[in-house]
Structures are given as structure tokens and as C-alpha cells.
Design an enzyme around this catalytic site. Structure first.
Site: not given
Length: 214
Positions: A10-12, A18, A46-48, A50, A115-117, A119, A146, A170-171
Site C-alpha cells: 500500500d502507499l499511504d 500522506t 484509511k484505505g477507502i 475518494r 493502492s487506492a490512490s 495520485n 479494498k 498494509e496499514d
């Protein structure tokens, strides 16, 4: 012994944090709509995606918008967020991450982002981490968020690995559930109390070694 061939990140909150920028942008949106938004509420995003995040925030503020208005506000929030992200530097990479990714490469283990991002490439470019990744699966590729395992199953496919050959980092609870639903080993990054569905949890990548993947 498990034959690990790929690690999916995952990213964030895993590679870089971020969340503070998301919080600032979402709070600005809430304030402009006439209510406030707390850091505690931000944790629940977190993890969902936008749009899912926007729906929750509007619910907390008891604000009703049309679908067109929702898209407009989500776009505005993302522009504010991007203005903040563009100021990021490599100093914001979480401790131990570059060293661990370097050790994965040295051991011929593939590296993918899940990642869901939308960006993610911009963020990875800003923090000089883009070249570490063999594949990037993010909000521009997926149709299901997710805890659906789609993002990680696509990551496995992109690295030519079977799900059982992948380890997910994952966080977020939804992310841990997504990795497990995909048939993968999942290592939580953060609090063991919150991420109790993970195979095990690390506080940060300073604790992580190649041997713990197997």
C-alpha cells in the site's frame, strides 16, 4: 517453507504518510460546507476511495449533495491535496523503507504497489521512489476498492506471481482484509491491536528483514 516471489505495498501509511495532507484537504472541504472534520474521523478513511470518503464526510456533516456536486467537491478536494503533495520531498519516506526495498531487489523479489490512490505515481516521483517498483496498480486501474482483493490480485498478475507467492504490506484494516481475501500473507504496518487480522504486525520497516517474508 513459503516461496515468496513478490511484495505488494500500500502507499499511504506504508511507504509514505500522506494522511496529514488528506486530512488538511478534507477538513478544508468540510469547513467550506459549514462543518468541521476531526483527525479521529480521518483515521476512518484509511484505505477507502475518494468518493467513499466523501460520502462518509457528508454523512458526518449531515450535508446532502447531488451526484454532480459530489464529483465537483471531490475534484476540488483532490486539487487542494495535489497542491500539498507537490511540495513533498524524499525526506518524507518512512524510515527503513528504502533499505528494505533495496534488499528485496538484491534477492530478486518483485515489488508492486497496490493502492487506492489515483495520485500514486506523482507521489512516488516526488519522493524519488518510482524506480523501485516493477508494477503500479492504483485507483486508475481498479474498479473495486479494498477490502475487495482486486488491487492485490492485479498486482500479483502484473508481477507474474501466484497469490500464495505474494506478501502484502498494509496499514489499514480494509487493506489487510483485501490481502487475506486474495489468499496472500499480510504483514500489518502500525498497531497490532488494530491490524489483528494480519499474519503479524511491524511498527515500522526498521523491524523488517527478508527472512520474515518466508
Amino acid at each position: 517453507m513459503r516461496n515468496t516471489k513478490a511484495c505488494l505495498f500500500d502507499l499511504d501509511g506504508v511507504i509514505v504518510d500522506t494522511a496529514v495532507y488528506h486530512f488538511q484537504a478534507w477538513r478544508r472541504l468540510a469547513n467550506e460546507l459549514g462543518f468541521d472534520f476531526t483527525e479521529h474521523q480521518n483515521e476512518q478513511l484509511k484505505g477507502i476511495s475518494r468518493m467513499e470518503s466523501l460520502e462518509l464526510i457528508l454523512g458526518w456533516g449531515n450535508v446532502t449533495l447531488s451526484e454532480e456536486e459530489k464529483v465537483a467537491w471531490a475534484t476540488r478536494k483532490n486539487a487542494w491535496y495535489l497542491d500539498l503533495v507537490k511540495q513533498m520531498t524524499p525526506d518524507e519516506v518512512l524510515k527503513g523503507v528504502p533499505e528494505f526495498l533495496t534488499s528485496l531487489r538484491a534477492n530478486n523479489i518483485k515489488i508492486a504497489l497496490g493502492s487506492a490512490s489515483k495520485n500514486s505515481k506523482l507521489i512516488l516521483e516526488r519522493i524519488n521512489m518510482l524506480d523501485y517498483f516493477d508494477a503500479i496498480i492504483d485507483g486508475n486501474n481498479i474498479t473495486k476498492g479494498k477490502p475487495d482483493p482486486q488491487v492485490f490480485l492485479m498486482g500479483a498478475e502484473a508481477t507474474n506471481c501466484k497469490p500464495e507467492e505474494c506478501v502484502v504490506f498494509e496499514d489499514a484494516v480494509a487493506g489487510v482484509q483485501a490481502g487475506k481475501a486474495g489468499g496472500m500473507k499480510v504483514i500489518g504496518v502500525g498497531s497490532a491491536d488494530i491490524l489483528n487480522e494480519a499474519d503479524f504486525v511491524i511498527a515500522g520497516f526498521e523491524e523488517m528483514t527478508i527472512d520474515r517474508l518466508f
